[in-house]
Design a protein around this motif. Structure first.
Motif, short mmCIF file in Angstrom:
data_model
loop_
_atom_site.label_atom_id
_atom_site.label_comp_id
_atom_site.label_asym_id
_atom_site.label_seq_id
_atom_site.Cartn_x
_atom_site.Cartn_y
_atom_site.Cartn_z
N ARG A 23 0.26 -1.35 0.13
CA ARG A 23 -0.22 -0.27 0.04
C ARG A 23 1.24 1.23 0.57
O ARG A 23 2.30 1.45 0.58
N CYS A 24 0.04 1.98 -0.56
CA CYS A 24 0.92 3.66 -0.52
C CYS A 24 0.05 4.94 -0.30
O CYS A 24 -0.82 4.34 -0.48
N GLY A 25 1.33 5.77 0.79
CA GLY A 25 0.35 7.02 1.57
C GLY A 25 0.92 7.62 1.08
O GLY A 25 2.10 7.77 1.49
N ILE A 63 3.79 7.90 -6.20
CA ILE A 63 3.63 9.08 -5.56
C ILE A 63 4.62 10.45 -6.03
O ILE A 63 3.64 11.16 -6.20
N ASN A 64 5.33 10.25 -6.33
CA ASN A 64 6.40 11.27 -7.36
C ASN A 64 5.07 11.48 -8.91
O ASN A 64 5.02 12.43 -9.03
N GLY A 109 5.78 10.78 1.31
CA GLY A 109 5.97 9.47 1.25
C GLY A 109 5.79 8.18 2.05
O GLY A 109 7.22 8.36 2.02
N TYR A 110 5.02 7.62 1.48
CA TYR A 110 5.22 6.19 3.04
C TYR A 110 4.86 4.66 1.93
O TYR A 110 3.85 5.01 1.17
N TYR A 120 9.12 4.99 5.29
CA TYR A 120 9.61 5.86 4.99
C TYR A 120 10.25 5.43 3.51
O TYR A 120 10.89 4.84 3.16
N ALA A 121 9.28 6.27 2.09
CA ALA A 121 9.49 5.90 0.89
C ALA A 121 10.99 6.33 0.51
O ALA A 121 10.66 6.74 -0.80
N ASP A 122 11.13 7.95 1.05
CA ASP A 122 12.19 8.22 0.18
C ASP A 122 11.40 9.74 -0.57
O ASP A 122 12.52 10.34 -1.62
N VAL A 123 10.36 10.31 -0.30
CA VAL A 123 9.75 10.89 -1.08
C VAL A 123 9.28 12.13 -0.30
O VAL A 123 8.26 12.05 0.95
N LYS A 124 9.25 13.79 -0.14
CA LYS A 124 8.66 14.43 0.25
C LYS A 124 8.69 15.70 -0.76
O LYS A 124 8.87 15.69 -1.45
N SER A 125 7.85 16.35 0.08
CA SER A 125 7.48 17.39 -0.99
C SER A 125 7.97 18.62 -1.23
O SER A 125 9.24 18.65 -0.36
N GLN A 126 7.98 19.37 -1.94
CA GLN A 126 8.94 19.90 -2.32
C GLN A 126 8.98 21.70 -1.52
O GLN A 126 9.58 22.85 -1.05
#
Length: 141
Positions: A23-25, A63-64, A109-110, A120-126
């Protein structure tokens, strides 16, 4: 003895039929908790043991794609900004803790592998996310 073997075989068959899932969130960190604010499509994986990296990279890619690499002002397929999609979900009455006002929060992103915890999926908002009465707004310090 035969009954035990039959029971063992039934349990093994049930366990083998469990379908693995990924699952992605999207989450926001608050002072006292981390909260799931948006869910995306599940990623198809082969199993719950060897597919952790596939789950992580699949969710990061999804997520990206949804956020245009973390851009909260990017437009979604429905024509609203990514930030607005999140603000709308956060303000909804059916959301666990409806939040109408959010000020200067990063979005992360997780991924969750099978019944395991979110990671943590190593995704963060700009940009930081700000919501004013459920409406995506530019953040001001």
């Amino acid at each position: 003895m035969k009954t035990i073997l039959v029971l063992f075989a039934l349990v093994a068959a049930v366990v083998a039929q469990k379908e693995p899932w990924c699952r992605c969130g999207i989450f926001i960190n608050f002072d006292d908790e981390q909260e799931l604010v948006y869910t995306l499509e599940n990623i198809i994986i082969d199993d719950c043991v060897a597919s952790a990296e596939a789950c992580k990279t699949g969710c990061a890619a999804e997520i990206n794609e949804f956020t245009n690499d973390g851009d909260l002002w990017s437009l979604t397929s429905s024509g609203e900004t990514v930030g607005q999609a999140i603000c709308t979900k956060m303000a909804a009455a059916e959301h666990h803790h409806s939040h109408h006002y959010i000020h200067n929060r990063n979005v992360y992103g997780y991924f969750g592998l099978c019944a395991g915890p979110w990671e943590y999926a190593d995704v963060k908002s700009q940009q930081m996310l700000c919501c004013e009465d459920g409406v995506h707004a530019h953040c001001h310090n």
